[in-house]
Write an enzyme that holds these catalytic residues in place. Structure first.
Site, PDB file in Angstrom:
ATOM      1  N   ALA A  13       0.872  -0.951  -0.300  1.00 29.30           N
ATOM      2  CA  ALA A  13       0.182   0.237   0.284  1.00 29.30           C
ATOM      3  C   ALA A  13       1.194   1.586  -0.155  1.00 29.30           C
ATOM      4  O   ALA A  13       1.911   1.065  -0.419  1.00 29.30           O
ATOM      5  CB  ALA A  13      -0.738   0.976   0.913  1.00 29.30           C
ATOM      6  N   THR A  36      -2.233  -9.207  -3.476  1.00 27.38           N
ATOM      7  CA  THR A  36      -2.602  -8.996  -4.654  1.00 27.38           C
ATOM      8  C   THR A  36      -0.746  -9.014  -5.427  1.00 27.38           C
ATOM      9  O   THR A  36       0.035  -8.085  -6.152  1.00 27.38           O
ATOM     10  CB  THR A  36      -3.681  -8.027  -4.766  1.00 27.38           C
ATOM     11  OG1 THR A  36      -3.938  -7.876  -3.917  1.00 27.38           O
ATOM     12  CG2 THR A  36      -3.918  -7.619  -5.599  1.00 27.38           C
ATOM     13  N   VAL A  76       1.689  -4.335   6.932  1.00 31.79           N
ATOM     14  CA  VAL A  76       0.694  -4.264   6.382  1.00 31.79           C
ATOM     15  C   VAL A  76      -0.774  -3.972   8.051  1.00 31.79           C
ATOM     16  O   VAL A  76      -0.148  -3.502   8.715  1.00 31.79           O
ATOM     17  CB  VAL A  76       0.038  -5.463   6.639  1.00 31.79           C
ATOM     18  CG1 VAL A  76       0.908  -6.245   5.093  1.00 31.79           C
ATOM     19  CG2 VAL A  76       0.312  -6.572   7.866  1.00 31.79           C
ATOM     20  N   LYS A  77      -1.372  -3.961   8.101  1.00 32.76           N
ATOM     21  CA  LYS A  77      -2.425  -3.368   9.162  1.00 32.76           C
ATOM     22  C   LYS A  77      -2.221  -4.098  10.565  1.00 32.76           C
ATOM     23  O   LYS A  77      -1.396  -5.240   9.986  1.00 32.76           O
ATOM     24  CB  LYS A  77      -3.933  -3.792   8.613  1.00 32.76           C
ATOM     25  CG  LYS A  77      -4.335  -2.919   8.167  1.00 32.76           C
ATOM     26  CD  LYS A  77      -6.013  -3.022   7.608  1.00 32.76           C
ATOM     27  CE  LYS A  77      -6.837  -1.273   8.098  1.00 32.76           C
ATOM     28  NZ  LYS A  77      -6.522  -0.908   8.736  1.00 32.76           N
ATOM     29  N   ALA A  78      -2.252  -2.822  11.253  1.00 33.27           N
ATOM     30  CA  ALA A  78      -2.060  -3.973  12.566  1.00 33.27           C
ATOM     31  C   ALA A  78      -2.197  -4.999  13.006  1.00 33.27           C
ATOM     32  O   ALA A  78      -3.811  -4.715  12.330  1.00 33.27           O
ATOM     33  CB  ALA A  78      -1.693  -2.783  13.457  1.00 33.27           C
ATOM     34  N   ASN A 104       1.393   0.156  12.245  1.00 35.14           N
ATOM     35  CA  ASN A 104       1.718   0.419  14.331  1.00 35.14           C
ATOM     36  C   ASN A 104       0.906  -0.248  14.982  1.00 35.14           C
ATOM     37  O   ASN A 104      -0.328   0.014  15.875  1.00 35.14           O
ATOM     38  CB  ASN A 104       0.110   1.706  14.048  1.00 35.14           C
ATOM     39  CG  ASN A 104       1.069   3.151  13.716  1.00 35.14           C
ATOM     40  OD1 ASN A 104       2.353   3.771  14.217  1.00 35.14           O
ATOM     41  ND2 ASN A 104       0.359   4.335  13.372  1.00 35.14           N
ATOM     42  N   SER A 130       7.304   7.465  11.785  1.00 34.88           N
ATOM     43  CA  SER A 130       7.020   8.009  11.884  1.00 34.88           C
ATOM     44  C   SER A 130       7.098   9.139  10.845  1.00 34.88           C
ATOM     45  O   SER A 130       8.038   9.177   9.995  1.00 34.88           O
ATOM     46  CB  SER A 130       7.088   8.740  12.597  1.00 34.88           C
ATOM     47  OG  SER A 130       5.938  10.335  12.881  1.00 34.88           O
ATOM     48  N   LYS A 185       7.302   4.931  19.398  1.00 35.35           N
ATOM     49  CA  LYS A 185       6.196   5.350  18.587  1.00 35.35           C
ATOM     50  C   LYS A 185       4.728   5.259  19.108  1.00 35.35           C
ATOM     51  O   LYS A 185       4.198   6.707  18.769  1.00 35.35           O
ATOM     52  CB  LYS A 185       5.716   4.118  17.336  1.00 35.35           C
ATOM     53  CG  LYS A 185       4.830   4.589  16.025  1.00 35.35           C
ATOM     54  CD  LYS A 185       5.447   6.114  15.209  1.00 35.35           C
ATOM     55  CE  LYS A 185       4.386   6.213  14.450  1.00 35.35           C
ATOM     56  NZ  LYS A 185       3.281   6.562  14.529  1.00 35.35           N
ATOM     57  N   HIS A 188       4.912   8.252  21.001  1.00 37.45           N
ATOM     58  CA  HIS A 188       5.265   9.908  20.107  1.00 37.45           C
ATOM     59  C   HIS A 188       3.949   9.677  19.080  1.00 37.45           C
ATOM     60  O   HIS A 188       3.810  11.456  19.031  1.00 37.45           O
ATOM     61  CB  HIS A 188       5.832   8.878  18.565  1.00 37.45           C
ATOM     62  CG  HIS A 188       5.733  10.574  17.602  1.00 37.45           C
ATOM     63  ND1 HIS A 188       4.571   9.956  16.704  1.00 37.45           N
ATOM     64  CD2 HIS A 188       6.818  11.573  16.962  1.00 37.45           C
ATOM     65  CE1 HIS A 188       4.726  10.842  15.246  1.00 37.45           C
ATOM     66  NE2 HIS A 188       6.084  11.518  15.676  1.00 37.45           N
ATOM     67  N   ASN A 189       2.851   9.268  18.722  1.00 38.39           N
ATOM     68  CA  ASN A 189       1.699   9.671  18.181  1.00 38.39           C
ATOM     69  C   ASN A 189       0.589   9.817  19.147  1.00 38.39           C
ATOM     70  O   ASN A 189       0.150  10.966  19.341  1.00 38.39           O
ATOM     71  CB  ASN A 189       0.454   8.258  17.727  1.00 38.39           C
ATOM     72  CG  ASN A 189       1.240   8.140  16.985  1.00 38.39           C
ATOM     73  OD1 ASN A 189       2.704   8.322  16.186  1.00 38.39           O
ATOM     74  ND2 ASN A 189       0.435   6.820  16.189  1.00 38.39           N
ATOM     75  N   GLU A 192       2.075  13.972  19.771  1.00 37.86           N
ATOM     76  CA  GLU A 192       1.372  14.634  18.390  1.00 37.86           C
ATOM     77  C   GLU A 192      -0.380  13.737  18.646  1.00 37.86           C
ATOM     78  O   GLU A 192      -0.471  15.991  18.324  1.00 37.86           O
ATOM     79  CB  GLU A 192       1.524  13.307  17.190  1.00 37.86           C
ATOM     80  CG  GLU A 192       0.733  13.454  16.018  1.00 37.86           C
ATOM     81  CD  GLU A 192       0.692  12.041  15.227  1.00 37.86           C
ATOM     82  OE1 GLU A 192       2.038  12.235  14.660  1.00 37.86           O
ATOM     83  OE2 GLU A 192      -0.422  11.982  15.094  1.00 37.86           O
TER      84      GLU A 192
HETATM   85  C1  6PG Z   1       2.996   8.790  12.096  1.00 39.00           C
HETATM   86  C2  6PG Z   1       1.145   8.971  12.374  1.00 39.00           C
HETATM   87  C3  6PG Z   1       0.697   8.359  11.891  1.00 39.00           C
HETATM   88  C4  6PG Z   1      -0.564   8.114  11.947  1.00 39.00           C
HETATM   89  C5  6PG Z   1      -1.429   8.618  12.086  1.00 39.00           C
HETATM   90  C6  6PG Z   1      -2.548   9.679  13.266  1.00 39.00           C
HETATM   91  O1  6PG Z   1       3.668   9.045  12.957  1.00 39.00           O
HETATM   92  O2  6PG Z   1       3.194   8.908  10.558  1.00 39.00           O
HETATM   93  O3  6PG Z   1       1.369   9.708  13.715  1.00 39.00           O
HETATM   94  O4  6PG Z   1       1.793   6.591  12.220  1.00 39.00           O
HETATM   95  O5  6PG Z   1      -1.242   6.510  12.395  1.00 39.00           O
HETATM   96  O6  6PG Z   1      -1.127  10.082  10.858  1.00 39.00           O
HETATM   97  O7  6PG Z   1      -3.489   8.905  13.006  1.00 39.00           O
HETATM   98  P1  6PG Z   1      -5.041   8.695  14.129  1.00 39.00           P
HETATM   99  O8  6PG Z   1      -4.931  10.539  14.029  1.00 39.00           O
HETATM  100  O9  6PG Z   1      -5.881   8.264  13.490  1.00 39.00           O
HETATM  101  O10 6PG Z   1      -4.753   7.990  15.231  1.00 39.00           O
END
Ligand code: 6PG
Length: 479
Positions: A13, A36, A76-78, A104, A130, A185, A188-189, A192
């Site tokens: 992706a 795919t 891939v998705k967590a 993540n 990130s 991480k 970090h979020n 954020e």
């Molecule tokens: C990053 C971002 C990323 C994160 C979304 C946050 O460090 O590149 O933090 O990892 O997934 O940008 O998405 P939500 O606001 O939906 O949690």
């Protein structure tokens, strides 16, 4: 079949594709695979000129194209999708090979996966990445956990593709063993979220109290971005606020539904902080603010609730108020990062990760969403005082907050008086005042708990635990 790919990426992706391109652009031979297969072919067709890609149609082909020890990045998705990919690839790998999870993932999942795969001699490297799609392509901040051996092999490659701080240092470090990378991480979020909430509250105050338009507020943020608030989030806020909706000609921010969504990493940060007993009140208020915004029916039903008669400031007052808001935003930011780093330090102790906080701050100076000049300050504070118990114990930050506190308090008082919600501003000030306070009402809490639950308390004047016989003669007994 080529067996010389130095790194492989499965899951193409946008993030995975851009990471693969980044490795290829930096001279690595990159094996690429996607469930795919057409996505794999599209990548090579569109970007094959950027470097050497080795497309693989099957998991087996993909693994066989990798040099030993194999380095396999899963993007891939967590959650279950990550477990499914590990189950597909692990049986094809050999001892000494590495699986790098760049999603993540929740750090507890990473600890489980690392432990299970270690039994097969496979290194599992949970890695925070990130910077979004642009970061993945041009240079993210990278937070790998896992074994020292895996970092010995992966480090040089990650350092090459990572963002570089202004001093040229790569924004990657071996954060610590097992889930340390994904834990950092996650925090970090969380930071954020708090940064975004604080910026949002500053915006609302400049809009509702100072009476500025989104375009005017964008200019104010651009000015702030030249100073101590210089950061990616302040920069993009100015871009978002100055954007005009093509269809209506209205400010973009006014045509967007004011209900914030969240994928979950900020929520995890607060949940884990609660378990660790770390007060991350700014991050918590940011998560709750997103939740409040999403309860449309509750908000609709509350429209009638009484509020103060708001008054918009005159031109002179507005300019002065904007300067005060900058002070409040900066002071709140110092507290919010203080809380985030406290959580990292506590997690490091709890899980025996020995995380270097200065190095974490250093790799956040570039590439990641919270990148900011401010992080240089934090890096230097931890480098100068490695055992720093709190960023507020750093003289420089304490002095800056002291200089800002009158405006910080005044802005919050104005927000309260004018009925503008500033939960994160208020939470950071309450945290600051709680740390400063010579006595807290927790003494009364202990008395109440002992009264109704005989939960005992400690005394200021001697050691031991005590209980008062509230139902009898109120004598005090040792517990
Ligand atoms: C990053 C971002 C990323 C994160 C979304 C946050 O460090 O590149 O933090 O990892 O997934 O940008 O998405 P939500 O606001 O939906 O949690």
């Amino acid at each position: 079949m080529s067996t010389h790919a130095q790194i492989g990426v499965t899951g193409l992706a946008v993030m995975g594709r851009n990471l693969a391109r980044n490795f290829a652009r930096n001279g690595y031979t990159v094996a690429v695979h996607n469930r795919t297969a057409s996505k794999t072919r599209e990548l090579v067709e569109e970007f094959g000129g950027e470097g050497e890609f080795v497309p693989a149609e099957t998991a087996k082909e993909f693994v066989e194209s990798l040099e030993r020890p194999r380095r396999l990045v899963i993007m891939v998705k967590a959650g279950e999708p990550t477990d499914a990919v590990i189950e597909e690839f692990a049986p094809l790998l050999e001892p000494g090979d590495m699986i790098i999870d760049g999603g993540n993932a929740h750090f507890a999942d990473t600890r489980r996966r690392e432990r299970d795969l270690r039994e097969q001699g496979i290194h599992f490297v949970g890695t925070g990445i990130s910077g979004g799609e642009e970061g993945a392509l041009h240079g993210p901040s990278i937070m790998p956990g896992g074994s020292v051996e895996s970092y010995d092999s992966l480090g040089p490659m990650l350092e090459k593709i990572s963002a570089k701080a202004d001093d040229g240092a790569p924004c990657v470090t071996h954060v610590g063993p097992d889930g340390a990378g994904h834990f950092v991480k996650m925090v970090h979020n969380g930071i954020e979220y708090a940064d975004m909430q604080l910026i949002g509250e500053a915006y609302q105050l400049l809009r509702d109290v100072a009476g500025y338009s989104p375009a005017e507020i964008a200019d104010i943020f651009r000015t702030w971005n030249q100073g101590r608030l210089d950061s990616y989030l302040i920069e993009i806020t100015a871009e978002v606020l100055s954007h005009v909706d093509a269809e209506t000609g209205k400010p973009f921010v006014d045509v967007v539904v004011d209900q914030a969504e969240q994928k979950g990493t900020g929520r995890w940060t607060v949940q884990i902080a609660l378990d660790l007993g770390v007060p991350v009140s700014a991050i918590a208020e940011a998560v709750f603010a997103r939740s409040v915004s999403g309860h449309a029916e509750l908000r609709e039903a509350s429209r009638h609730l009484a509020g103060p008669s708001a008054r918009t400031l005159g031109k002179e007052e507005a300019a002065a108020f904007a300067d005060q808001v900058e002070q409040a935003l900066y002071a709140s930011k110092i507290v919010s990062y203080t809380q985030g780093f406290h959580q990292i330090a506590t997690g490091s102790e709890e899980y025996d990760w020995d995380i270097d906080l200065g190095k974490v701050a250093a790799i956040w100076r570039g590439g990641c969403i919270i990148r900011a000049a401010f992080l240089d300050r934090i890096t230097r504070a931890y480098e100068a005082q490695p055992g720093l118990p709190s960023l507020l114990a750093d003289e420089g930050f304490a002095d800056e907050i002291a200089a800002a506190q009158d405006d910080w308090r005044s802005v919050i008082a104005t927000a309260v008086a004018q009925g503008v919600p500033t939960p994160a501003f208020a939470a950071t000030l309450a945290y600051y005042d709680s740390l400063r306070a010579p006595r807290l009402p927790a003494a009364l809490t202990q008395g109440q708990r002992d009264y109704f639950g005989a939960h005992t308390y400690h005394r200021t004047d001697r050691d031991g635990a005590f209980h008062t016989l509230w139902g009898g003669d109120r004598a005090e007994v040792s517990a």
